[in-house]
Design a protein around this motif. Structure first.
Motif, short mmCIF file in Angstrom:
data_model
loop_
_atom_site.label_atom_id
_atom_site.label_comp_id
_atom_site.label_asym_id
_atom_site.label_seq_id
_atom_site.Cartn_x
_atom_site.Cartn_y
_atom_site.Cartn_z
N GLY A 129 -30.92 -10.83 -25.77
CA GLY A 129 -29.69 -11.04 -25.02
C GLY A 129 -28.51 -10.29 -25.60
N SER A 130 -28.78 -9.26 -26.40
CA SER A 130 -27.72 -8.45 -26.99
C SER A 130 -27.57 -7.13 -26.22
N ILE A 131 -26.67 -6.28 -26.70
CA ILE A 131 -26.34 -5.04 -26.02
C ILE A 131 -26.86 -3.86 -26.83
N PRO A 132 -27.58 -2.93 -26.23
CA PRO A 132 -28.04 -1.77 -26.99
C PRO A 132 -26.86 -0.91 -27.47
N PRO A 133 -26.79 -0.62 -28.76
CA PRO A 133 -25.77 0.31 -29.22
C PRO A 133 -26.09 1.77 -28.88
N VAL A 134 -27.35 2.03 -28.50
CA VAL A 134 -27.74 3.37 -28.07
C VAL A 134 -27.31 3.53 -26.61
N LYS A 135 -26.47 4.53 -26.36
CA LYS A 135 -25.82 4.66 -25.05
C LYS A 135 -26.80 4.74 -23.89
N GLU A 136 -27.82 5.57 -24.01
CA GLU A 136 -28.76 5.74 -22.90
C GLU A 136 -29.51 4.46 -22.60
N ALA A 137 -29.91 3.74 -23.62
CA ALA A 137 -30.62 2.48 -23.41
C ALA A 137 -29.73 1.46 -22.74
N GLY A 138 -28.46 1.44 -23.10
CA GLY A 138 -27.53 0.46 -22.54
C GLY A 138 -27.25 0.65 -21.08
N SER A 139 -27.56 1.85 -20.55
CA SER A 139 -27.33 2.10 -19.13
C SER A 139 -28.46 1.59 -18.26
N ASP A 140 -29.51 1.03 -18.88
CA ASP A 140 -30.64 0.50 -18.12
C ASP A 140 -30.20 -0.69 -17.26
N ALA A 141 -30.89 -0.87 -16.15
CA ALA A 141 -30.54 -1.94 -15.21
C ALA A 141 -30.60 -3.33 -15.84
N ALA A 142 -31.44 -3.49 -16.85
CA ALA A 142 -31.56 -4.80 -17.50
C ALA A 142 -30.25 -5.26 -18.12
N PHE A 143 -29.35 -4.32 -18.41
CA PHE A 143 -28.09 -4.66 -19.05
C PHE A 143 -26.91 -4.52 -18.08
N SER A 144 -27.23 -4.61 -16.79
CA SER A 144 -26.21 -4.47 -15.75
C SER A 144 -25.92 -5.78 -15.04
N THR A 145 -26.34 -6.90 -15.61
CA THR A 145 -25.96 -8.20 -15.06
C THR A 145 -24.45 -8.36 -15.19
N PRO A 146 -23.83 -9.21 -14.40
CA PRO A 146 -22.36 -9.33 -14.46
C PRO A 146 -21.82 -9.63 -15.86
N ASP A 147 -22.49 -10.54 -16.59
CA ASP A 147 -21.97 -10.89 -17.92
C ASP A 147 -22.12 -9.72 -18.89
N LEU A 148 -23.30 -9.08 -18.91
CA LEU A 148 -23.51 -7.98 -19.85
C LEU A 148 -22.70 -6.75 -19.48
N THR A 149 -22.45 -6.54 -18.20
CA THR A 149 -21.59 -5.42 -17.80
C THR A 149 -20.19 -5.59 -18.37
N ALA A 203 -14.32 -26.28 -20.44
CA ALA A 203 -14.37 -25.35 -19.30
C ALA A 203 -14.42 -23.89 -19.72
N MET A 204 -13.96 -23.58 -20.93
CA MET A 204 -13.94 -22.17 -21.39
C MET A 204 -14.31 -22.11 -22.86
N MET A 205 -14.84 -20.99 -23.27
CA MET A 205 -15.08 -20.71 -24.68
C MET A 205 -15.08 -19.20 -24.87
N MET A 206 -14.73 -18.76 -26.08
CA MET A 206 -14.81 -17.35 -26.46
C MET A 206 -16.03 -17.20 -27.35
N TRP A 207 -17.01 -16.41 -26.90
CA TRP A 207 -18.30 -16.41 -27.57
C TRP A 207 -18.93 -15.02 -27.53
N GLN A 208 -19.82 -14.77 -28.49
CA GLN A 208 -20.58 -13.52 -28.54
C GLN A 208 -21.82 -13.63 -27.67
N SER A 209 -21.95 -12.74 -26.69
CA SER A 209 -23.19 -12.55 -25.93
C SER A 209 -24.02 -13.84 -25.85
N ALA A 210 -23.54 -14.81 -25.10
CA ALA A 210 -24.08 -16.16 -25.14
C ALA A 210 -25.17 -16.45 -24.12
#
Length: 439
Positions: free
Chosen positions: A357-377, A277-284
């Motif tokens: 499916g990873s997270i941009p380390p560049v701050k401005e890129a990470g604010s894009d809507a593509a990375f605003s899904t519930p899991d990535l937020t 039912a649960m797991m601890m995982w990197q950006s899955a």
């Protein structure tokens, strides 16, 4: 995309015997000659981030064509499997024959930095790629030892989250994800029934074990290295952290005994198929999609912390991800830095991190809507505000191998029904510490 670097990590012991004068990079075939003012080609070793080597080529080659169109510099690409990457890097540092630019696992940064092979990113070098302030501070902290110029720049970032099956939670009458370890244990006990388990772990995976017990170590006040950089693997706080993880099988019995042998993403498969039912995982997210699990079927919350924890004791993830480095003696320095600037540009950060499916380390890129899904937020917030880099010491990879193996041994013993005590945990960690090379 979660990465597996178990075998590679053991090889870094040899790297630290290589002197700076022996280190090198920038192969003759990829250097474009000695004229840095007008480089024509460069070589790039990319890590395997996609579903296969061919998939990575399909993702990267169109982007490299864009770079060539913009700069006139042709990039010779090789995607290197994680099982081979570190050994290839070490051979390149010893021989002086290697790529101009390469990917490294970010936990290797300080270890490879110690060889002297990688170009330091000082203030002037950062200025050539757009500046240091563009990156999330937590990701820069995983690019080399504290007090030294980073040996790499972040490329793809990840963080751990607690993934939970919404349907299984609803069936058990659990309304929200656990925020503390007491809550997780109570919820997982309810969910452990009928041959299914509340929590899945990847106990046979050495690197995974280290990532998990490092976070628990921070929560218990353990750093695994003291202020002088000496190993402190068997401190009382480190023992408590490791015992908490092993007890998921040994005492709490919320993870299946068979999890002690898992090393090849079986935990993810069990979660995707409703066995846990649960797991601890990197950006899955990308992995779960490939297993046929829809985003609406699961939620992602921060990894639990002790009730009332603050500061370092509220760390919820190690800083995970991939860094981009340049060999210091490349014959194509200008072209290499242009390539690093291109790969860390806002446009490329959005394109590549969205694909993987990873997270941009560049701050401005990470604010894009593509990375605003519930899991990535959730994961972006963890990465930015409650993560910490693994120890940035020269012997970091030996630490990963030795402590990760100690945890693996303890989990195997627990799965076999042997008691897990403070003394048994301390004995394994002491043995691991005694095998560490001198700093």
């Amino acid at each position: 995309m979660r990465i597996n670097r178990i075998a590679a990590a053991t090889a870094l012991v040899a790297a630290l015997t290589v002197t700076a004068t022996a280190c090198g990079g920038g192969s003759t075939s990829g250097s474009g000659g000695g004229d840095n003012s007008a480089p024509k080609t460069l070589t790039y070793w990319a890590s395997n981030q996609g579903t296969s080597i061919e998939n990575d080529k399909q993702v990267l080659e169109p982007e490299l064509k864009k770079f060539e169109a913009q700069t006139g510099i042709k990039v010779s690409l090789e995607v290197v499997p994680w099982s081979d990457l570190l050994n290839r890097i070490l051979a390149a540092t010893a021989s002086g024959q290697g790529p101009d630019v390469l990917n490294i696992g970010n936990t290797w940064s300080a270890s490879l930095q110690a060889t002297g092979a990688l170009l330091p990113f000082d203030e002037a070098t950062f200025a050539k790629i757009g500046g240091k302030d563009r990156f999330l501070p937590s990701t820069i902290a995983s690019a080399g030892a504290a007090g030294k110029d980073p040996a790499a720049v972040p490329l793809y970032s990840m963080a751990y989250g607690l993934y939970y099956n919404k349907k299984m939670f609803a069936a058990a009458g659990i309304e929200k994800a656990p925020a503390t370890w007491d809550e997780l244990q109570a919820d997982a006990a309810k969910l452990t029934t009928g041959g299914k388990f509340g929590l899945g772990i990847e106990g046979g995976n050495v690197s995974e074990n280290v990532h998990q017990v490092f976070t628990l170590g921070k929560q218990h006040g353990a750093d695994f290295f003291d202020a002088a950089g000496k190993p402190a693997f068997d401190s009382p706080n480190a023992v408590a952290a490791v015992k908490q993880y092993v007890d998921f099988i040994a005492k709490d019995k919320i993870a299946a005994p068979g999890n002690a042998e898992y090393a090849n993403n079986q935990t993810l498969s069990d979660f995707a198929t409703g066995k846990t039912a649960m797991m601890m995982w990197q950006s899955a997210g990308a992995n779960l999609k490939s297993q046929g699990m829809n985003p609406e079927d699961y939620g992602v919350a921060p990894v639990p912390i002790p009730a009332g924890a603050t500061g370092d004791k509220a760390v919820k993830s190690m800083v995970a991800g991939i860094n981009l480095s340049v060999f210091k003696n490349t014959k194509n320095l200008d072209g290499s830095l242009q390539f690093v600037k291109f790969m860390t540009s806002n446009e490329e950060q959005k394109t590549l991190n969205a694909t993987y499916g990873s997270i941009p380390p560049v701050k401005e890129a990470g604010s894009d809507a593509a990375f605003s899904t519930p899991d990535l937020t959730t994961l972006r917030d963890v990465l930015a505000n409650s993560s910490a880099p693994l120890p940035q010491v020269a012997n970091e990879s030996q630490f990963e191998t030795l402590v990760g193996t100690a945890v693996k041994n303890l989990l195997a013993a627990a799965a076999a029904g042997k008691p897990t005590t403070d003394d048994s945990v301390k004995a394994e960690l002491t043995k691991a510490q005694q095998q560490m090379p001198a700093s």
